[in-house]
Design a protein around this motif. Sequence first.
Motif, PDB file in Angstrom:
ATOM      1  N   UNK A 146       0.832  -1.207   0.000  1.00 62.84           N
ATOM      2  CA  UNK A 146       0.000   0.000   0.000  1.00 62.84           C
ATOM      3  C   UNK A 146       0.864   1.254   0.000  1.00 62.84           C
ATOM      4  N   UNK A 147       1.904   1.271   0.803  1.00 59.29           N
ATOM      5  CA  UNK A 147       2.784   2.440   0.854  1.00 59.29           C
ATOM      6  C   UNK A 147       3.511   2.641  -0.470  1.00 59.29           C
ATOM      7  N   UNK A 148       4.059   1.558  -1.003  1.00 60.12           N
ATOM      8  CA  UNK A 148       4.827   1.679  -2.240  1.00 60.12           C
ATOM      9  C   UNK A 148       3.920   2.043  -3.419  1.00 60.12           C
ATOM     10  N   UNK A 149       2.691   1.532  -3.433  1.00 57.31           N
ATOM     11  CA  UNK A 149       1.762   1.831  -4.526  1.00 57.31           C
ATOM     12  C   UNK A 149       1.356   3.301  -4.537  1.00 57.31           C
ATOM     13  N   UNK A 150       1.392   3.929  -3.378  1.00 60.94           N
ATOM     14  CA  UNK A 150       0.993   5.331  -3.285  1.00 60.94           C
ATOM     15  C   UNK A 150       2.078   6.284  -3.766  1.00 60.94           C
ATOM     16  N   UNK A 151       3.291   5.777  -3.960  1.00 60.87           N
ATOM     17  CA  UNK A 151       4.417   6.619  -4.370  1.00 60.87           C
ATOM     18  C   UNK A 151       4.800   6.253  -5.795  1.00 60.87           C
ATOM     19  N   UNK A 152       4.146   6.872  -6.763  1.00 60.41           N
ATOM     20  CA  UNK A 152       4.352   6.529  -8.163  1.00 60.41           C
ATOM     21  C   UNK A 152       5.742   6.897  -8.658  1.00 60.41           C
ATOM     22  N   UNK A 153       6.442   7.726  -7.901  1.00 59.43           N
ATOM     23  CA  UNK A 153       7.776   8.154  -8.329  1.00 59.43           C
ATOM     24  C   UNK A 153       8.844   7.092  -8.059  1.00 59.43           C
ATOM     25  N   UNK A 154       8.477   6.025  -7.351  1.00 55.97           N
ATOM     26  CA  UNK A 154       9.480   5.019  -6.979  1.00 55.97           C
ATOM     27  C   UNK A 154       8.982   3.613  -7.339  1.00 55.97           C
ATOM     28  N   UNK A 155       8.866   3.313  -8.621  1.00 55.31           N
ATOM     29  CA  UNK A 155       8.326   2.006  -9.020  1.00 55.31           C
ATOM     30  C   UNK A 155       9.208   0.831  -8.639  1.00 55.31           C
ATOM     31  N   UNK A 156      10.512   1.048  -8.507  1.00 53.03           N
ATOM     32  CA  UNK A 156      11.389  -0.058  -8.135  1.00 53.03           C
ATOM     33  C   UNK A 156      11.132  -0.522  -6.703  1.00 53.03           C
ATOM     34  N   UNK A 157      10.691   0.400  -5.866  1.00 48.70           N
ATOM     35  CA  UNK A 157      10.350   0.020  -4.503  1.00 48.70           C
ATOM     36  C   UNK A 157       9.150  -0.927  -4.506  1.00 48.70           C
ATOM     37  N   UNK A 158       8.171  -0.636  -5.342  1.00 50.97           N
ATOM     38  CA  UNK A 158       7.015  -1.519  -5.470  1.00 50.97           C
ATOM     39  C   UNK A 158       7.428  -2.855  -6.078  1.00 50.97           C
ATOM     40  N   UNK A 164       6.007 -11.691 -12.333  1.00 49.70           N
ATOM     41  CA  UNK A 164       5.815 -11.023 -13.622  1.00 49.70           C
ATOM     42  C   UNK A 164       5.635  -9.526 -13.434  1.00 49.70           C
ATOM     43  N   UNK A 165       4.874  -9.126 -12.430  1.00 50.16           N
ATOM     44  CA  UNK A 165       4.680  -7.707 -12.149  1.00 50.16           C
ATOM     45  C   UNK A 165       6.006  -7.046 -11.785  1.00 50.16           C
ATOM     46  N   UNK A 166       6.807  -7.719 -10.964  1.00 55.40           N
ATOM     47  CA  UNK A 166       8.109  -7.162 -10.582  1.00 55.40           C
ATOM     48  C   UNK A 166       9.015  -7.035 -11.804  1.00 55.40           C
ATOM     49  N   UNK A 167       9.040  -8.076 -12.643  1.00 58.96           N
ATOM     50  CA  UNK A 167       9.897  -8.045 -13.835  1.00 58.96           C
ATOM     51  C   UNK A 167       9.523  -6.894 -14.761  1.00 58.96           C
ATOM     52  N   UNK A 168       8.246  -6.729 -15.013  1.00 55.93           N
ATOM     53  CA  UNK A 168       7.799  -5.673 -15.929  1.00 55.93           C
ATOM     54  C   UNK A 168       8.136  -4.284 -15.376  1.00 55.93           C
ATOM     55  N   UNK A 169       8.003  -4.115 -14.074  1.00 54.49           N
ATOM     56  CA  UNK A 169       8.314  -2.809 -13.478  1.00 54.49           C
ATOM     57  C   UNK A 169       9.796  -2.483 -13.617  1.00 54.49           C
ATOM     58  N   UNK A 170      10.652  -3.469 -13.398  1.00 57.93           N
ATOM     59  CA  UNK A 170      12.091  -3.231 -13.506  1.00 57.93           C
ATOM     60  C   UNK A 170      12.480  -2.970 -14.958  1.00 57.93           C
TER      61      UNK A 170
END
Length: 370
Positions: free
Chosen positions: A124-136, A161-167
């Motif tokens: 929830x915290x990481x999803x709220x910070x769109x500027x830091x996608x690697x954290x999510x 898969x979600x983690x891979x696509x974000x990176x």
Amino acid sequence: MIREGRTSWTLVRACQALSWGAPEESARLAGSALGLQPAQTPPYLAAVARRSGALIALASAAAALRDHGTAIANLLEAEHLLRRLPGSKGRDRWLAEVLPRLGNELRLAGDYDQSRLVLERAERLASADLARPLQLAAVRNHQGILAKDTGRFAEASERYTMARKAIESQLGPAAPELAAVYHNLAGLLCAQGRFADAGTPALRAVALRMKARPPDAEGLASDLSVLGTVLIGLDMFEQAEDSFRRSNAIWSTRLGHEHYEVAVQLNGLAVIHQAQHQFETAASEFQEARRIKEHVLGPAHREIAALLNNLGTLETDRGDHVEAMRLYVDALRIFKAALGDRHPDVVVCASNLQRARRRLASAPSGIGKL
């Protein structure tokens, strides 16, 4: 491991600056971690930041030694301190780094329910910070590992898969940070018995890790271990043994012969030697792996159950079905306490126990190792 951001290490640097007699630099670093300018950093905030940074550093050291209890205690205290601070984007980013670490340590300690709850808070915290996608992405990766460990394989695949696509979207398809995700995907496919499919992500993890700068020796050692597991599943025993021995050389040189990761490699080597009918060698390696893991994890951890199951398969291969049955019963008791009745590891162990009870004249094909 996927890069989780720089906030917590800024805090560690704040602690170091204070110990070196540079309080102004310490306050500046602590304020930076909180997203504040130096003039906006009250002394009590800087003190809390430094204390939290010290706790994170202690937790990291304990985690490296597989002292999960100490790591959890330090991370919980860091979280408690952070939640007492005024709400800010800097504080929330800081929490979003602490919580995945806490969730991962809880998983490693076998507290899967609490791990899931902590990782949900981190998400929830990481999803709220769109500027830091690697954290999510780091949170998704941890959630995938938890799902795999608790037998929810489809969910694990989705999270990886979600983690891979974000990176990939941030760093490109050749980023070394992807090695951790490919490593975990290979492990998931191995857990499903899909060894032919696991080969590509396992090799991809090794290749990416070897490109990392600075070199990530321990990450490479972990990838070689997963590759060894894949090769066992493909009956490529000589290549598998080479992979495990390369991994073991790295771990034992860096962390000593009593470290948890050395036990992981010994278990892999034992499985190979059992398959090659080198039963005495395999028994010695299984028992040494068990001794190390019991010292690190305690006697009631699921990984001890996995070793007891593997020792049971060895005794079945040697024809001692009474001893095999005793080992399976002990393993099943631990597995069920940790995982419930429906986890895939429980199913494999229960099946092995039934075979031992029928006192087969020789070990049947398909006895599952964990």
